[in-house]
Design a protein around this motif. Structure first.
Motif, PDB file in Angstrom:
ATOM      1  N   ARG A  45       0.784  -1.177  -0.105  1.00  0.00           N
ATOM      2  CA  ARG A  45      -0.072   0.052  -0.110  1.00  0.00           C
ATOM      3  C   ARG A  45       1.022   1.210  -0.063  1.00  0.00           C
ATOM      4  NH1 ARG A  45      -2.099  -3.721   3.399  1.00  0.00           N
ATOM      5  NH2 ARG A  45      -3.978  -4.443   2.971  1.00  0.00           N
ATOM      6  N   GLY A 105      -1.955  -8.109  -9.802  1.00  0.00           N
ATOM      7  CA  GLY A 105      -3.047  -6.846  -9.327  1.00  0.00           C
ATOM      8  C   GLY A 105      -2.621  -6.116  -7.888  1.00  0.00           C
ATOM      9  N   THR A 129      -6.674 -11.128  -3.047  1.00  0.00           N
ATOM     10  CA  THR A 129      -5.487 -10.192  -2.904  1.00  0.00           C
ATOM     11  C   THR A 129      -4.279 -10.853  -2.130  1.00  0.00           C
ATOM     12  OG1 THR A 129      -4.852  -7.977  -2.070  1.00  0.00           O
ATOM     13  CG2 THR A 129      -6.205  -9.371  -0.742  1.00  0.00           C
ATOM     14  N   SER A 136     -10.701 -10.922  -0.133  1.00  0.00           N
ATOM     15  CA  SER A 136     -11.297  -9.624   0.481  1.00  0.00           C
ATOM     16  C   SER A 136     -12.689  -9.369  -0.271  1.00  0.00           C
ATOM     17  CB  SER A 136     -10.335  -8.629  -0.164  1.00  0.00           C
ATOM     18  OG  SER A 136     -10.698  -7.163   0.270  1.00  0.00           O
ATOM     19  N   ASP A 158     -14.377  -6.725  -0.951  1.00  0.00           N
ATOM     20  CA  ASP A 158     -14.432  -5.802  -2.004  1.00  0.00           C
ATOM     21  C   ASP A 158     -13.249  -5.772  -3.182  1.00  0.00           C
ATOM     22  OD1 ASP A 158     -12.419  -5.092  -0.202  1.00  0.00           O
ATOM     23  OD2 ASP A 158     -12.255  -3.032  -0.491  1.00  0.00           O
ATOM     24  N   LYS A 159     -11.952  -6.751  -2.686  1.00  0.00           N
ATOM     25  CA  LYS A 159     -11.242  -6.603  -4.047  1.00  0.00           C
ATOM     26  C   LYS A 159     -11.136  -8.186  -4.422  1.00  0.00           C
ATOM     27  CE  LYS A 159      -8.250  -2.748  -2.190  1.00  0.00           C
ATOM     28  NZ  LYS A 159      -7.040  -2.318  -1.815  1.00  0.00           N
ATOM     29  N   THR A 164       0.351   1.842  -9.417  1.00  0.00           N
ATOM     30  CA  THR A 164      -1.035   1.283  -8.794  1.00  0.00           C
ATOM     31  C   THR A 164      -2.247   1.072  -9.528  1.00  0.00           C
ATOM     32  OG1 THR A 164      -1.402   3.528  -7.915  1.00  0.00           O
ATOM     33  CG2 THR A 164      -0.135   2.010  -6.550  1.00  0.00           C
ATOM     34  N   GLY A 165      -3.032   0.341  -9.381  1.00  0.00           N
ATOM     35  CA  GLY A 165      -4.174   0.192 -10.115  1.00  0.00           C
ATOM     36  C   GLY A 165      -4.028  -0.850 -11.323  1.00  0.00           C
TER      37      GLY A 165
END
Length: 375
Positions: free
Chosen positions: A182, A303, A287, A281, A283-284, A227-228
């Motif tokens: 992160r 990812g 991961t 996760s 929401d993701k 990122t992304g």
């Protein structure tokens, strides 16, 4: 024979398959520039953002860079319509060279700089190489790369992809660690020495100033994050994302090493320490729990944030006496380089690393047929 000369004409100034960038020019030629293919029709570049990005690379005559000053104003020759939108044709851009002192390089025609491409270019091109300012081997040619990278970043932004880099180290002085899973990209300073720890940045500045005062130079490491980036980009073996990124990054003058994630440090760990566990996760989806792999596994993006570092050697053009040779007389010589040169290329190379990473990532997305919308 003329045909012999043709055999050694450079054919290596292009990167990318679908987003293709051909760089042209030499440091002291009338102009440098690039030809870009693969831009979507109807895209209107934000030129203010392009100029702002390119200004980070341009020499400003400050304490960290060469005294040479170039405005680096891009002139677009083709590829836009009357509304300033891409029209489907290749975009050709040039930057006029202005502030150069070619006479500073006269002695280097015969006595090559240690650590520079003077000698190898002389052999490769049989003495026809342009020695002025380093010719096509100069960091000056990274200005067109920054232009192409700035456009790629604008095209990546609507996809949620962000690319940013910082100075990881200079002269062995390390910036504060950053979480590779992160990364806080907003914590990177926006000044001419982008770091996260201001105190360590001051130490780096002092090391550069000391080297300059002594007629010497220093190198360092740039750490770049993306990122992304979606999972699934890239191919195994020779088509991996690492292959493409490393190949492009080595096109930046002075790069001597590239690593991903933990890089060489991984070799000293056990698998239980190095492996990144997976979890689900809400929401993701799937991961990773850590990012020692730097966002790439088996040549394919996972990812997670892409993390790549490029090591830059000390600038070879220094004022201290160095051992060299006379190419014409075949004798040993002592060389002290005159002229204007960066005591450390690392700060100005940060946007170049970002640009190259953005070019490669956007090209991967186009090549694999996903996320091609720029609107």
């Amino acid at each position: 024979m003329i045909t012999d000369a043709w055999e050694v004409t450079s054919v290596s100034n292009r990167i990318g398959e679908r987003y293709s960038v051909l760089v042209f020019g030499q440091s002291h030629a009338p102009s440098i520039g690039c030809v870009i293919e693969g831009l979507p029709a109807g895209f209107k570049p934000d030129m203010d953002r392009v100029l702002s990005f390119m200004a980070r690379r341009a020499p400003n005559g400050g304490a960290l860079s060469t005294a040479r000053k170039e405005a680096d104003i891009p002139e677009i020759l083709s590829g836009l319509n009357e509304r300033g939108e891409t029209c489907g044709a290749p975009l050709c851009m040039r930057i006029v060279n202005g502030d150069h002192r070619s006479k500073d390089y006269d002695a280097l025609r015969d006595v090559p700089r240690p650590g520079h491409a003077d000698y190898t270019a002389h052999v490769k091109y049989r003495g026809a190489n342009d020695i002025r300012g380093g010719g096509q081997f100069s960091g000056r040619l990274t200005a067109p790369l920054c232009f192409a990278g700035a456009l790629a970043m604008q095209l990546l932004a609507p996809m949620g992809i962000r690319v940013a880099a910082r100075v990881r180290s200079i002269a062995g002085i390390e910036d504060a660690p950053m979480d590779m899973l992160r990364p806080d990209l907003d914590a990177i300073s926006s000044d001419d020495l982008p770091v996260t720890d201001a105190e360590r940045g001051r130490d780096m500045r002092a090391a550069i100033a000391e080297a300059r005062a002594e007629g010497d130079s220093v190198g360092g490491v740039i750490e770049c994050f993306a990122t992304g980036v979606p999972a699934g980009l890239g191919e195994p073996m020779f088509g991996g994302v690492e292959n493409k990124l490393a190949g492009a990054l080595f096109g930046i003058p002075a790069v001597r090493g590239v690593e991903f994630g933990l890089g060489f440090a991984a070799a000293g760990l056990r698998g239980s320490r190095h492996n990144d566990g997976f979890a689900v996760s809400e929401d993701k989806g799937i991961t990773a729990l850590s990012n020692n792999h730097g966002g790439i596994l088996g040549g394919i993006t996972s990812g997670m944030p892409l993390v790549v570092r490029a090591a830059f050697k000390p600038t070879p053009s220094i004022g201290l006496p160095q051992r060299s040779v006379s190419l014409s007389r075949g004798t040993d010589e002592t060389l002290s380089v005159a002229g204007r040169h960066d005591p450390c290329i690392v700060p100005r190379a940060v946007p170049v690393v970002e640009a190259v990473a953005a070019i490669v990532i956007y090209d991967l997305i186009l090549t694999e047929g996903s996320g091609t919308s720029w609107s």
